[in-house]
Design a protein around this motif. Structure first.
Motif, PDB file in Angstrom:
ATOM      1  N   UNK A  74     -56.780 -97.335  68.631  1.00 18.64           N
ATOM      2  CA  UNK A  74     -56.643 -95.992  69.204  1.00 18.64           C
ATOM      3  C   UNK A  74     -56.157 -94.997  68.150  1.00 18.64           C
ATOM      4  N   UNK A  75     -55.160 -95.393  67.357  1.00 19.18           N
ATOM      5  CA  UNK A  75     -54.642 -94.523  66.296  1.00 19.18           C
ATOM      6  C   UNK A  75     -55.747 -94.261  65.276  1.00 19.18           C
ATOM      7  N   UNK A  76     -56.452 -95.304  64.892  1.00 17.36           N
ATOM      8  CA  UNK A  76     -57.548 -95.157  63.930  1.00 17.36           C
ATOM      9  C   UNK A  76     -58.627 -94.225  64.478  1.00 17.36           C
ATOM     10  N   UNK A  77     -58.891 -94.297  65.773  1.00 19.47           N
ATOM     11  CA  UNK A  77     -59.894 -93.422  66.387  1.00 19.47           C
ATOM     12  C   UNK A  77     -59.469 -91.955  66.307  1.00 19.47           C
ATOM     13  N   UNK A  78     -58.195 -91.690  66.520  1.00 18.80           N
ATOM     14  CA  UNK A  78     -57.674 -90.322  66.409  1.00 18.80           C
ATOM     15  C   UNK A  78     -57.859 -89.806  64.983  1.00 18.80           C
ATOM     16  N   UNK A  79     -57.510 -90.633  64.011  1.00 23.87           N
ATOM     17  CA  UNK A  79     -57.606 -90.227  62.605  1.00 23.87           C
ATOM     18  C   UNK A  79     -59.068 -90.059  62.180  1.00 23.87           C
ATOM     19  N   UNK A  80     -59.924 -90.950  62.630  1.00 21.99           N
ATOM     20  CA  UNK A  80     -61.346 -90.871  62.298  1.00 21.99           C
ATOM     21  C   UNK A  80     -61.970 -89.619  62.919  1.00 21.99           C
ATOM     22  N   UNK A  81     -61.567 -89.305  64.127  1.00 16.28           N
ATOM     23  CA  UNK A  81     -62.075 -88.091  64.783  1.00 16.28           C
ATOM     24  C   UNK A  81     -61.643 -86.849  64.011  1.00 16.28           C
ATOM     25  N   UNK A  82     -60.409 -86.852  63.516  1.00 18.39           N
ATOM     26  CA  UNK A  82     -59.944 -85.720  62.712  1.00 18.39           C
ATOM     27  C   UNK A  82     -60.795 -85.577  61.450  1.00 18.39           C
ATOM     28  N   UNK A  83     -61.071 -86.690  60.781  1.00 18.28           N
ATOM     29  CA  UNK A  83     -61.888 -86.637  59.569  1.00 18.28           C
ATOM     30  C   UNK A  83     -63.275 -86.086  59.867  1.00 18.28           C
ATOM     31  N   UNK A  84     -63.834 -86.483  60.978  1.00 22.90           N
ATOM     32  CA  UNK A  84     -65.145 -85.993  61.386  1.00 22.90           C
ATOM     33  C   UNK A  84     -65.091 -84.488  61.658  1.00 22.90           C
ATOM     34  N   UNK A 132     -62.899 -82.368  60.483  1.00 23.48           N
ATOM     35  CA  UNK A 132     -62.628 -81.676  59.224  1.00 23.48           C
ATOM     36  C   UNK A 132     -63.916 -81.545  58.396  1.00 23.48           C
ATOM     37  N   UNK A 133     -64.711 -82.591  58.375  1.00 23.65           N
ATOM     38  CA  UNK A 133     -65.978 -82.552  57.651  1.00 23.65           C
ATOM     39  C   UNK A 133     -66.897 -81.474  58.235  1.00 23.65           C
ATOM     40  N   UNK A 134     -66.927 -81.394  59.560  1.00 28.61           N
ATOM     41  CA  UNK A 134     -67.737 -80.384  60.230  1.00 28.61           C
ATOM     42  C   UNK A 134     -67.237 -78.975  59.907  1.00 28.61           C
ATOM     43  N   UNK A 135     -65.927 -78.796  59.877  1.00 29.93           N
ATOM     44  CA  UNK A 135     -65.335 -77.501  59.527  1.00 29.93           C
ATOM     45  C   UNK A 135     -65.718 -77.112  58.105  1.00 29.93           C
ATOM     46  N   UNK A 136     -65.618 -78.065  57.179  1.00 29.22           N
ATOM     47  CA  UNK A 136     -65.973 -77.781  55.785  1.00 29.22           C
ATOM     48  C   UNK A 136     -67.450 -77.385  55.661  1.00 29.22           C
ATOM     49  N   UNK A 137     -68.321 -78.096  56.361  1.00 33.61           N
ATOM     50  CA  UNK A 137     -69.747 -77.788  56.312  1.00 33.61           C
ATOM     51  C   UNK A 137     -70.033 -76.403  56.892  1.00 33.61           C
ATOM     52  N   UNK A 138     -69.402 -76.095  58.024  1.00 33.35           N
ATOM     53  CA  UNK A 138     -69.615 -74.781  58.636  1.00 33.35           C
ATOM     54  C   UNK A 138     -69.055 -73.671  57.764  1.00 33.35           C
ATOM     55  N   UNK A 139     -67.935 -73.917  57.092  1.00 29.12           N
ATOM     56  CA  UNK A 139     -67.364 -72.905  56.196  1.00 29.12           C
ATOM     57  C   UNK A 139     -68.311 -72.639  55.030  1.00 29.12           C
ATOM     58  N   UNK A 140     -68.898 -73.693  54.485  1.00 35.83           N
ATOM     59  CA  UNK A 140     -69.872 -73.525  53.395  1.00 35.83           C
ATOM     60  C   UNK A 140     -71.085 -72.727  53.875  1.00 35.83           C
TER      61      UNK A 140
END
Length: 169
Positions: free
Chosen positions: A36-46, A48-56
């Motif tokens: 469950x903890x890993x899922x929370x962290x993995x979702x954050x990484x996903x 964050x990646x989407x935010x970075x792509x949209x910012x670009x």
């Protein structure tokens, strides 16, 4: 501080072990709580990646310079409902605490949210402070190149990529 996907499992395992050892939480299935903890962290990484792509994308569409990247990234993150940059640690702590309170894998939580955050923060900091160690390692390898030059930027990126790969990040 930055969260790396290679550290997700280590953080999840260490968090759950620390909370169980201190008897702050109770569970019959610690591996499920780790997942469950890993899922929370993995979702954050996903996210964050989407935010970075949209910012670009926004920077490309508007023709703004890369100097505006952090400001645009912050705006896109707010729109998405996540925190980036200096606020990442607090956001992740809030998300993990909320997950612990609502997870069907956690039988009981015996301490207040503040106490959970206080015990989890050093674990996150230890694993997320890799940036400064990476930077020092890269700079040590680039002593022969003058900082601030175009050659420095190219070599820094190349060596940083090598060091991250070597460390599994």
């Amino acid at each position: 501080m930055r969260l790396y996907s290679g550290k997700v499992t280590a953080i999840a395992t260490e968090l759950v072990r620390a909370l169980l050892a201190a008897k702050d939480i109770e569970t019959e299935r610690p591996k499920d709580v780790e997942a469950d903890v890993a899922a929370v962290l993995t979702q954050y990484l996903s996210d964050e990646r989407e935010v970075n792509d949209r910012a670009k994308d926004v920077l490309e569409r508007t023709g703004k310079s890369q100097g505006d990247h952090s400001r645009v990234r912050q705006l896109v993150a707010e729109e998405k409902g996540i925190k980036v940059g200096d606020e990442t640690l607090d956001y992740l702590l809030d998300q993990v605490v909320a997950m612990l309170m609502h997870s069907s894998s956690v039988d009981e939580v015996y301490v207040e949210d503040v106490e959970l955050r206080r015990k989890m923060a050093p674990i996150f900091k230890k694993h997320m402070a890799v940036d400064s160690v990476l930077d020092a390692d890269v700079r040590a390898q680039l002593r022969h190149v003058r900082e601030g030059t175009r050659e420095w930027e190219v070599e820094y990126a190349r060596v940083l990529d090598q060091v991250k790969r070597r460390r599994g990040l």
